[in-house]
Enzyme design. Structure first.
Site, PDB file in Angstrom:
ATOM      1  N   ASP A   1      36.482  18.065  43.466  1.00  0.00           N
ATOM      2  CA  ASP A   1      36.801  16.611  43.554  1.00  0.00           C
ATOM      3  C   ASP A   1      35.989  15.765  44.185  1.00  0.00           C
ATOM      4  O   ASP A   1      36.011  14.576  43.946  1.00  0.00           O
ATOM      5  CB  ASP A   1      38.459  16.552  44.323  1.00  0.00           C
ATOM      6  CG  ASP A   1      39.316  17.566  43.575  1.00  0.00           C
ATOM      7  OD1 ASP A   1      39.361  17.601  42.480  1.00  0.00           O
ATOM      8  OD2 ASP A   1      40.146  17.998  44.596  1.00  0.00           O
TER       9      ASP A   1
ATOM     10  N   GLU B   1      36.780  25.557  32.699  1.00  0.00           N
ATOM     11  CA  GLU B   1      37.747  24.678  31.849  1.00  0.00           C
ATOM     12  C   GLU B   1      37.231  24.226  30.530  1.00  0.00           C
ATOM     13  O   GLU B   1      38.018  23.957  29.684  1.00  0.00           O
ATOM     14  CB  GLU B   1      37.926  23.615  32.841  1.00  0.00           C
ATOM     15  CG  GLU B   1      38.921  23.747  33.979  1.00  0.00           C
ATOM     16  CD  GLU B   1      38.708  23.248  35.252  1.00  0.00           C
ATOM     17  OE1 GLU B   1      37.918  22.131  35.165  1.00  0.00           O
ATOM     18  OE2 GLU B   1      39.444  23.531  36.072  1.00  0.00           O
TER      19      GLU B   1
ATOM     20  N   GLU C   1      40.357  13.770  36.174  1.00  0.00           N
ATOM     21  CA  GLU C   1      39.797  14.998  36.843  1.00  0.00           C
ATOM     22  C   GLU C   1      40.556  16.238  36.356  1.00  0.00           C
ATOM     23  O   GLU C   1      41.965  16.156  36.651  1.00  0.00           O
ATOM     24  CB  GLU C   1      39.970  14.960  38.102  1.00  0.00           C
ATOM     25  CG  GLU C   1      39.001  16.183  38.945  1.00  0.00           C
ATOM     26  CD  GLU C   1      37.552  16.455  38.341  1.00  0.00           C
ATOM     27  OE1 GLU C   1      37.221  17.385  38.645  1.00  0.00           O
ATOM     28  OE2 GLU C   1      37.042  15.508  37.883  1.00  0.00           O
TER      29      GLU C   1
END
Length: 454
Positions: free
Chosen positions: A436, A293, A263
């Site tokens: 998450d 990202e 992650e």
């Protein structure tokens, strides 16, 4: 899907911390201003400290956040200030933070068969925030022992506390003669960044047992590499800890070729980002990230024009193209992308899962996130019914249309690319850890669907 997911065993590492939350009101803010004096605060505000070395740095940056109403995070670099914060503020709640900590609690809330969580530092205050049922690996008499995590804490271990100061729109306070009204609700985060808690690693005594841990589980979720530093005071550096991180992955897979998911979290330092991406991604099977990202990674891989397009226009076709480049350049199995309005998988054409199965996996991720947003947490597998009843977001048809257009423009013959709209909760109880949660759900369901093909 939920019953199959519960048959899995998962190992998660490395980052966990305490999130200590203070709900600010005018009285608390005014007390701080009177203690330090409005003139001193204004002078320090002009200096605009970028890190917190002493209490006045904190108060000045907090006042700035309140004046602008913008969410902000400032690193705390003086470990001695732990005591000052704990004496000055009464925390409204303390909860688990850090990706590995949040993920471990989600896994045990789903009643997954075996959850082993590891963090190199486990002080009592942190251990108590993990839920019952999580196991922590320790070495006793040169044997691997899995202990309930609450009883495995170590006295004297360093503690990472992120202090979150929630503020509300309309709160009024005085700074000398100036009356300030907070224009927007938000949060001011004081994030601990000490060298003592930035060594992301498996301790030497446990490392040799990683192949044994790998045999006990079906997959591993690794996170926290953003905490590594380029240099340490003892002469060690990022390369040292990344070599150890790669060895951890090799050892986990040594006796049983388990799937490993990383992650990813944004790394501001470009040099460190490049090191993490180039060292870790080719070693693992699955990577999860958001679209920003993707752009950050493309920029260090030499695709700055595409990275800029993603930042500026946020188009699905650019995210897909960027994802395909990352998958090919870094040579792993599957990329999972989570954004506010859609989730996406990019994998190669020879992936054993069909596009329909991949979409089911993504949908399980958005169901879990909608459950957590609705309830604030997941404490029972039956909770997912709440997430299943949350409709897809209002842009879902538009997203499907844009995706079909992107597929016509791009050459996707060698890939399987699927997109599922997210289920958005209008008034979420909590938004912390939703990325998450998505990654936990997608990885678990991906593993369980792969099992059907074995």
């Amino acid at each position: 899907m939920i019953d199959e997911v519960r048959e899995l065993g998962i190992y998660t590492a490395y980052n966990a911390n305490v999130d200590a939350i203070v709900n600010l009101n005018a009285e608390i803010i005014q007390r701080l201003i009177e203690e330090f004096g409005p003139d001193k605060i204004k002078r320090r505000l002009e200096e605009y400290p970028r890190e917190i070395n002493e209490p006045l740095d904190f108060v000045a940056r907090l006042v700035h956040a309140l004046k602008t109403g913008k969410p902000m995070a400032v690193p705390l670099v003086n470990e001695e200030l732990h005591q000052w914060f704990d004496k000055t503020f009464k925390y409204d709640t303390e909860r688990i933070g850090g990706q590995a900590g949040i993920i471990a609690n989600i896994l045990v809330g789903l009643k997954v068969k075996k959850v082993i969580a590891y963090t190199p530092f486990l002080p009592k205050r942190l251990a108590e925030l993990f839920k019952e049922g999580i196991l922590y690996p320790v070495v006793e008499e040169d044997k691997l022992v899995l202990k309930p995590i609450q009883s495995a804490y170590r006295e004297g271990d360093p503690l990472k506390v992120n202090r979150i100061f929630e503020f509300r729109k309309g709160t009024r306070f005085k700074l000398g003669d100036e009356v300030i009204e907070v224009p927007h609700s938000g949060r001011f985060i004081v994030s601990s960044r000490f060298e003592s808690i930035s060594r992301i690693e498996t301790k030497d005594e446990l490392r040799k047992f990683l192949p044994e841990i790998g045999e006990m589980v079906d997959g591993a979720i690794l996170s926290g590499y953003q905490g590594i530093r380029l240099q340490y005071s003892d002469g060690k550096d990022a390369n040292y800890y990344l070599r150890r991180a790669k060895e951890d992955i090799r050892l986990l897979k040594k006796n049983k070729d388990i799937k490993i998911h990383v992650e990813f979290a944004s790394i501001q330092d470009r040099r460190l980002r490049k090191k993490v991406v180039n060292n870790i991604f080719p070693m693992v099977d699955s990577v999860g990230m958001d679209e920003a990202e993707i752009a950050y990674i493309l920029s260090v891989l030499g695709y700055s024009d595409l990275a800029d397009r993603i930042f500026m226009y946020n188009r699905i076709e650019d995210a897909i193209l960027g994802g395909m480049i990352i998958l090919d350049e870094l040579n792993f199995e599957i990329l999972q992308v989570h954004t506010i309005y859609y989730l996406m998988y990019i994998t190669h054409r020879d992936n054993p899962l069909s596009e329909e199965e991949l979409m089911r996996s993504l949908d399980f991720g958005t169901i879990l996130a909608a459950t957590r947003a609705s309830l604030g947490d997941i404490n029972d597998p039956r909770d997912v019914k709440v997430g299943m009843s949350v409709p897809y977001n209002e842009r879902s048809e538009y997203i499907k249309l844009r995706f079909e257009e992107a597929k016509r423009k791009l050459r996707l013959k060698e890939y399987k690319v699927v997109i599922v709209p997210t289920r958005l909760v209008p008034n979420p109880v909590s938004t912390v850890g939703l990325g998450d949660t998505i990654s936990t759900g997608t990885f678990l369901s991906y593993l369980s669907l792969l099992r059907r093909h074995q």
